[in-house]
Design a protein around this motif. Sequence first.
Motif, PDB file in Angstrom:
ATOM      1  N   ASP A 483      69.140  27.310  61.597  1.00  0.00           N
ATOM      2  CA  ASP A 483      69.443  27.114  60.174  1.00  0.00           C
ATOM      3  C   ASP A 483      70.939  26.805  60.116  1.00  0.00           C
ATOM      4  O   ASP A 483      71.785  27.688  60.278  1.00  0.00           O
ATOM      5  CB  ASP A 483      69.115  28.385  59.385  1.00  0.00           C
ATOM      6  CG  ASP A 483      69.380  28.248  57.898  1.00  0.00           C
ATOM      7  OD1 ASP A 483      70.359  27.567  57.527  1.00  0.00           O
ATOM      8  OD2 ASP A 483      68.629  28.832  57.102  1.00  0.00           O
ATOM      9  N   PHE A 484      71.283  25.539  59.910  1.00  0.00           N
ATOM     10  CA  PHE A 484      72.679  25.123  60.025  1.00  0.00           C
ATOM     11  C   PHE A 484      73.569  25.772  58.968  1.00  0.00           C
ATOM     12  O   PHE A 484      74.750  26.040  59.236  1.00  0.00           O
ATOM     13  CB  PHE A 484      72.775  23.602  59.946  1.00  0.00           C
ATOM     14  CG  PHE A 484      72.300  22.896  61.182  1.00  0.00           C
ATOM     15  CD1 PHE A 484      73.071  22.881  62.332  1.00  0.00           C
ATOM     16  CD2 PHE A 484      71.062  22.265  61.209  1.00  0.00           C
ATOM     17  CE1 PHE A 484      72.638  22.242  63.477  1.00  0.00           C
ATOM     18  CE2 PHE A 484      70.621  21.626  62.346  1.00  0.00           C
ATOM     19  CZ  PHE A 484      71.405  21.614  63.493  1.00  0.00           C
ATOM     20  N   VAL A 485      73.036  26.034  57.800  1.00  0.00           N
ATOM     21  CA  VAL A 485      73.842  26.674  56.758  1.00  0.00           C
ATOM     22  C   VAL A 485      74.188  28.103  57.166  1.00  0.00           C
ATOM     23  O   VAL A 485      75.352  28.529  57.109  1.00  0.00           O
ATOM     24  CB  VAL A 485      73.103  26.643  55.407  1.00  0.00           C
ATOM     25  CG1 VAL A 485      73.792  27.558  54.390  1.00  0.00           C
ATOM     26  CG2 VAL A 485      73.042  25.214  54.877  1.00  0.00           C
ATOM     27  N   ARG A 486      73.179  28.857  57.597  1.00  0.00           N
ATOM     28  CA  ARG A 486      73.443  30.234  58.017  1.00  0.00           C
ATOM     29  C   ARG A 486      74.328  30.271  59.261  1.00  0.00           C
ATOM     30  O   ARG A 486      75.182  31.151  59.410  1.00  0.00           O
ATOM     31  CB  ARG A 486      72.121  30.951  58.284  1.00  0.00           C
ATOM     32  CG  ARG A 486      71.302  31.210  57.012  1.00  0.00           C
ATOM     33  CD  ARG A 486      69.973  31.826  57.349  1.00  0.00           C
ATOM     34  NE  ARG A 486      70.120  33.096  58.048  1.00  0.00           N
ATOM     35  CZ  ARG A 486      69.123  33.720  58.689  1.00  0.00           C
ATOM     36  NH1 ARG A 486      67.929  33.156  58.754  1.00  0.00           N
ATOM     37  NH2 ARG A 486      69.340  34.859  59.284  1.00  0.00           N
ATOM     38  N   LEU A 487      74.134  29.303  60.154  1.00  0.00           N
ATOM     39  CA  LEU A 487      74.969  29.233  61.349  1.00  0.00           C
ATOM     40  C   LEU A 487      76.430  29.042  60.969  1.00  0.00           C
ATOM     41  O   LEU A 487      77.322  29.748  61.470  1.00  0.00           O
ATOM     42  CB  LEU A 487      74.503  28.085  62.238  1.00  0.00           C
ATOM     43  CG  LEU A 487      75.332  27.808  63.492  1.00  0.00           C
ATOM     44  CD1 LEU A 487      75.249  28.976  64.471  1.00  0.00           C
ATOM     45  CD2 LEU A 487      74.871  26.521  64.168  1.00  0.00           C
ATOM     46  N   SER A 490      77.962  32.091  59.475  1.00  0.00           N
ATOM     47  CA  SER A 490      78.229  33.169  60.436  1.00  0.00           C
ATOM     48  C   SER A 490      79.589  32.999  61.107  1.00  0.00           C
ATOM     49  O   SER A 490      80.166  33.968  61.610  1.00  0.00           O
ATOM     50  CB  SER A 490      77.122  33.206  61.498  1.00  0.00           C
ATOM     51  OG  SER A 490      77.222  32.125  62.406  1.00  0.00           O
ATOM     52  N   PHE A 491      80.120  31.768  61.102  1.00  0.00           N
ATOM     53  CA  PHE A 491      81.461  31.502  61.615  1.00  0.00           C
ATOM     54  C   PHE A 491      82.530  31.682  60.533  1.00  0.00           C
ATOM     55  O   PHE A 491      83.719  31.579  60.820  1.00  0.00           O
ATOM     56  CB  PHE A 491      81.559  30.064  62.136  1.00  0.00           C
ATOM     57  CG  PHE A 491      80.969  29.843  63.497  1.00  0.00           C
ATOM     58  CD1 PHE A 491      81.724  30.024  64.649  1.00  0.00           C
ATOM     59  CD2 PHE A 491      79.653  29.445  63.648  1.00  0.00           C
ATOM     60  CE1 PHE A 491      81.182  29.807  65.903  1.00  0.00           C
ATOM     61  CE2 PHE A 491      79.104  29.225  64.900  1.00  0.00           C
ATOM     62  CZ  PHE A 491      79.865  29.409  66.034  1.00  0.00           C
ATOM     63  N   GLY A 492      82.114  31.905  59.295  1.00  0.00           N
ATOM     64  CA  GLY A 492      83.056  31.958  58.181  1.00  0.00           C
ATOM     65  C   GLY A 492      83.348  30.590  57.594  1.00  0.00           C
ATOM     66  O   GLY A 492      84.373  30.406  56.927  1.00  0.00           O
ATOM     67  N   VAL A 493      82.458  29.646  57.823  1.00  0.00           N
ATOM     68  CA  VAL A 493      82.611  28.284  57.315  1.00  0.00           C
ATOM     69  C   VAL A 493      81.776  28.128  56.054  1.00  0.00           C
ATOM     70  O   VAL A 493      80.593  28.498  56.028  1.00  0.00           O
ATOM     71  CB  VAL A 493      82.168  27.258  58.375  1.00  0.00           C
ATOM     72  CG1 VAL A 493      82.115  25.849  57.797  1.00  0.00           C
ATOM     73  CG2 VAL A 493      83.109  27.303  59.581  1.00  0.00           C
ATOM     74  N   HIS A 521      74.569  20.476  55.359  1.00  0.00           N
ATOM     75  CA  HIS A 521      73.334  20.211  56.102  1.00  0.00           C
ATOM     76  C   HIS A 521      72.454  19.293  55.261  1.00  0.00           C
ATOM     77  O   HIS A 521      72.161  19.592  54.103  1.00  0.00           O
ATOM     78  CB  HIS A 521      72.611  21.532  56.386  1.00  0.00           C
ATOM     79  CG  HIS A 521      71.270  21.356  57.036  1.00  0.00           C
ATOM     80  ND1 HIS A 521      70.162  22.070  56.644  1.00  0.00           N
ATOM     81  CD2 HIS A 521      70.862  20.539  58.051  1.00  0.00           C
ATOM     82  CE1 HIS A 521      69.131  21.717  57.384  1.00  0.00           C
ATOM     83  NE2 HIS A 521      69.528  20.793  58.246  1.00  0.00           N
ATOM     84  N   VAL A 522      72.043  18.156  55.862  1.00  0.00           N
ATOM     85  CA  VAL A 522      71.200  17.194  55.159  1.00  0.00           C
ATOM     86  C   VAL A 522      69.910  17.004  55.959  1.00  0.00           C
ATOM     87  O   VAL A 522      69.867  16.198  56.912  1.00  0.00           O
ATOM     88  CB  VAL A 522      71.921  15.841  54.986  1.00  0.00           C
ATOM     89  CG1 VAL A 522      71.051  14.878  54.176  1.00  0.00           C
ATOM     90  CG2 VAL A 522      73.273  16.030  54.303  1.00  0.00           C
TER      91      VAL A 522
END
Length: 542
Positions: A483-487, A490-493, A521-522
């Motif tokens: 899940d690119f958004v959650r990923l 998790s980095f603070g991005v 994320h698209v």
Amino acid sequence: MTRMTTAEAAIETLITHGIDTVYGLPGLHLDPLFDAFHGARNRLRTIHTRHEQSAAYMALGAALATGAPQVFAVVPGPGLLNAGAALLTAYGMNAPVLGLVGQIPQADIDRGHGHLHEIRDQLGLARHITKYVARIRAPFEAPLLIRDALAAARSGRPGPAVLECALDVWGRRAEVPAPLAPTAIVHPPVDDDSVEAAARMLGEAQHPLIVVGGGALDASAEVIAVAEMLEAPVISYRRGRGVVPSSHRLSIVLPIGHRLWSTCDAVLGIGTRLFYQQTQWGIDSDVKVVRIDIDPEEPERLRKPAAALIGDAAILLRALARRLRKHNRKRSSREDELAGHRAWLAEKLAKLQPQVSYLQAIRAALPPDGIFVDEVTQVGFASRLAFPVEKPRTFLSPGYQDNLGWGFGTALGAKAAKPATPVVAITGDGGFLYQVGELATAVQHQIALVVIVFDNGSFGNVRRIQQEQFGNRLIASDLVNPDFVRLAESFGVAAFRAETAPALERALRDALALKAPALIHVPHGESASPWDMIMMPKVRGS
């Protein structure tokens, strides 16, 4: 003379040459160098990455965005090999990048003792993907070799250089001469006879064309002046985008250039290999080719031109413009003709979906001076045809290496070098995971890059080829993704998800406004193929 270590002498020379940032990843073989970086931290910024490839890619991105030499530092053996793809890309893109690479103890080099990170003939390996290699063997050599390496990187046909230095030499202290000033770039003299011949050929042509590549990036005004004198459409693709703004009446992209190729009677190639034109579109004796190249080996690599001008593009174009005044015939405006071609292309591009809609959204949100970094992805391929570019060095594309995964680190370097300029990187789900760990670098060093991850759950181009050319026998092309958004979070991005083009434009405006690292994320499905507008058939010659 000043008593200092090899590392200190190297740093003083870098600073004297205008280097203000080093991208690197520390390790045993660089410990004395990084300690010296600490001592110079008020004058030289050190940005450390999570992978050696990213340190080199960041230097590459900074060099492409600024045109100035950039420096990275990595350990020997696996460190250099990890950075190798970026060096190879820098070589293909003529980018001035200097790698400072560690080595095992000097007395043991190439003796096969099995030291940590030992590699046989490291300089020989690097020589294949650089313009210049050398070993710093003592403190007094550092100023001279760094000066020479940077001079090689930025002179003539620019390109990467590598200097290695042994672990026990970086910290060695001795009397060292003052840092040497940068070597002045000496341009080849203008050959008046060749310029006269070129001016006559171009001036007499009825339907001239101009093709620009990366060697024209610093000659925008001169290219425009000659194009307007000749009423010549200017073809750009990837490296030459923005030399002539997309909004200029004579600016055209690859498919329109292909349409005009069969009827042109003279071509001026500026800082370009003319690869597509000479190897795919075809060429014959009815078209006179005039070339401007900085590298004297380039003009006859594929076919001997009618005239070859060797030197700096801006200098030669100014000389050419002066001579054209007496040879140039009167021509009618091609504005209406080109408008018809643009209408044809717009109709074709309208079917290139969803890529073109996404690109229109990005262009609407990214200011004209913003930097766009493409990738080996479906949207990236389309961007080379459909993304308007108004200024040089604002469209970064990886050249003939076209290496998957280059984009994120390269864009981080571009943003680090130009912090006030908005920078957007596009990438696919496959390419992004090559350097995904550098989200941490973006946060740690406050690099406000926005990366857009287009996610179709596959290596899209590989999958298309398997479908179309190999009977839909799919193998190793499908991807399982996080899940690119959650990923990112998790980095603070800061992270956004956009499932439509209008949503992408809104998300990008919001992300750029944050002035902080961000990811969009698209998710999307199948993409229309752009390849019929890139790999086009022969239109002239036998």
